[in-house]
Design an enzyme around this catalytic site. Structure first.
Site, PDB file in Angstrom:
ATOM      1  N   SER A 134       0.848  -1.305  -0.110  1.00 59.68           N
ATOM      2  CA  SER A 134      -0.022  -0.123   0.009  1.00 59.68           C
ATOM      3  C   SER A 134       1.025   1.171  -0.023  1.00 59.68           C
ATOM      4  CB  SER A 134      -1.117  -0.040   1.224  1.00 59.68           C
ATOM      5  OG  SER A 134      -1.925  -0.894   1.095  1.00 59.68           O
ATOM      6  N   LYS A 137       0.183   3.788  -2.579  1.00 61.43           N
ATOM      7  CA  LYS A 137      -0.857   4.835  -2.682  1.00 61.43           C
ATOM      8  C   LYS A 137      -0.313   6.110  -2.611  1.00 61.43           C
ATOM      9  CE  LYS A 137      -4.729   1.884  -0.438  1.00 61.43           C
ATOM     10  NZ  LYS A 137      -4.000   0.443  -0.319  1.00 61.43           N
ATOM     11  N   SER A 192      -6.017   2.802   4.734  1.00 62.96           N
ATOM     12  CA  SER A 192      -5.428   1.945   3.566  1.00 62.96           C
ATOM     13  C   SER A 192      -6.687   1.327   2.691  1.00 62.96           C
ATOM     14  CB  SER A 192      -4.434   1.019   3.844  1.00 62.96           C
ATOM     15  OG  SER A 192      -3.475   0.704   2.912  1.00 62.96           O
TER      16      SER A 192
END
Length: 457
Positions: A134, A137, A192
């Site tokens: 993640s 991101k 997340s």
């Protein structure tokens, strides 16, 4: 009388010769900038450019000295060649008195950088390509944040959420409900949530368009190790990044007030169904202090991640005494789920303690754009009225695009003005002839005057 006349005549002749030279030689004038001039401008860092003042990389000490050996000298201000970051293993250029790197860092790849200057203070396998989880991101945010007004609303459809990978982290978006963009971003940074990423990507023009934009953004930032397949960071074949690239994304995000606000939020309320809300808390434990991880003082946040392929990953930034450091930690090999936070803590501590005691091993600055090629010009192209093409300009412009012009050709063009041989137009011989004529005339007049005085005497 004769000796005196000869002496006087010789002296007068010398004066006449010098006068003739001064009269006939052309007067030197400052060169004017016109169409025929060929100024050469080289930006620092380009081939052939003059050296930039500073300490060369080879002059920096390579290892730490024992503590107490004296005050630490200021580290060189000029970053080292970025190729150091492509070398395997740990790269650091420590001056005397610099603290030793922490020995408890087991990550496959990590990096410590100054967020303001972009100087990389130390790194380990900085360009090793690994799955991002993640932390990708961060690239999704710096790519799409500027295009999505925070107070805009979006009603999420079931189709948008159909392709979310199994086991994904979710914030809890309900299909058919309308969400404000700011709430969706809090779902991305705190929980997340891959469902929040899907909704924002839909607002951005769709999943595939967002993938394309993220790839282009990475190249623009000089993050060439990154290949995006899934914008939420979910494991996908071929999806990779590096500690260096993640640091570039994090540093870019820190320049955005919205990015900083979302990534540094510890907890918030998220819209639920039936008009209610529920609490969400940041999964970055170094920020929230959850699960027995002590919060790091001055932490700004940024992003953490985990997948089965990537392991634990983290991009974190902290500010102490007016100085902001950025660290990236990818896939620690020991210590379980808390290791990524503790290793980031150790690297931040080292970075702040090493202030002005290490020289950079590279930079996060994006590369300079390439210079555009000169437009092709035919050799027989006529210059504008009243303008004369400079010889070096002709030599460079008539070369094929992207080719190097031989130095001999440029030198020949500069010497002849056309690249062809020609007779010399040096004015010195004419000056000598003119001076000799004046001297002979002067000598004749002096001798005639002397004879006249002798007859009168």
């Amino acid at each position: 009388m004769i000796i005196r006349s000869v002496t006087r005549s010789a002296l007068c002749g010398t004066v006449a010769l010098a006068t003739g030279l001064l009269v006939l030689l052309p007067v030197a004038t400052p060169a004017a900038a016109d169409a025929g001039t060929d100024p050469v401008v080289r930006a620092p860092g380009l081939p052939g450019a003059p050296a930039v003042a500073g300490t060369p990389a080879s002059a920096a000490p390579a290892a730490s000295a024992s503590p107490g050996a004296g005050p630490a000298p200021a580290a060189p201000a000029v970053p080292a060649d970025g190729s150091l970051l492509y070398r395997p293993g740990t790269q650091v250029r420590a001056a005397r008195g610099a603290p030793a790197l922490p020995d408890d860092v087991s990550a496959l790849s990590w990096l410590v950088a100054d967020a303001r200057t972009g100087a990389v203070l130390a790194a380990h396998n900085a360009h090793l390509k690994l799955p991002p989880a993640s932390t990708l991101k961060t690239l999704f945010a710096v790519t799409t944040l500027p295009h999505l007004p925070q107070h805009a609303h979006h009603t999420v459809s079931e189709a948008e959420l159909d392709d979310i990978g199994p086991g994904s982290s979710l914030v809890g978006i309900v299909p058919g409900q309308s969400y404000e963009v700011a709430d969706l971003w809090r779902g991305v940074f705190l929980s997340s949530g891959n469902d929040a990423v899907r909704a924002l990507a839909e607002m951005n023009g769709g999943w595939d368009k967002t993938v394309t934009q993220m790839r282009e953004k990475a190249k623009l930032l000089g993050a060439l190790d990154t290949h995006v397949v899934s914008p939420d960071g979910y494991d996908a074949p071929g999806q990779v990044t590096s500690a260096y690239d993640l640091a570039v994304f994090g540093r870019t995000g820190l320049a955005s007030p919205d990015f900083v606000r979302y990534s540094s939020t510890v907890d918030a309320q998220f819209p639920g169904d039936s008009g209610g809300t529920f609490g969400i808390i940041n999964t970055n434990r170094l920020l929230s202090g959850e699960d027995g991880i002590a919060p790091y003082p001055g932490l700004i946040g940024v992003k953490n991640g985990y997948t089965s392929d990537a392991g634990y990953t983290l991009v974190a930034a902290a500010r102490h005494h007016g100085r902001t450091l950025l660290v990236t930690v990818m896939n620690p090999q020991a210590g379980g789920g808390s290791a990524v936070y503790e290793e980031a803590r150790s690297l931040l501590d080292w970075g702040f303690a090493a202030d002005r005691r290490v020289a950079p091993v590279g930079s996060l600055q994006p590369p300079a754009p390439p210079l555009p090629p000169l437009p092709p010009v035919s050799p027989d192209e006529t210059a504008p009225a009243g303008a004369t093409k400079g010889p070096v300009a002709r030599a460079l412009r008539t070369a094929p695009a992207g080719s190097a012009v031989p130095a001999a050709k440029v030198a020949e063009a500069g010497a002849t003005g056309t690249g062809e041989k020609r007779e010399s137009s040096d004015p010195l011989p004419f000056a000598l002839i003119g001076g000799a004529c004046l001297a002979a005339l002067w000598l004749f007049l002096v001798r005639r005057s002397a004879r006249r005085r002798e007859r009168l005497g």
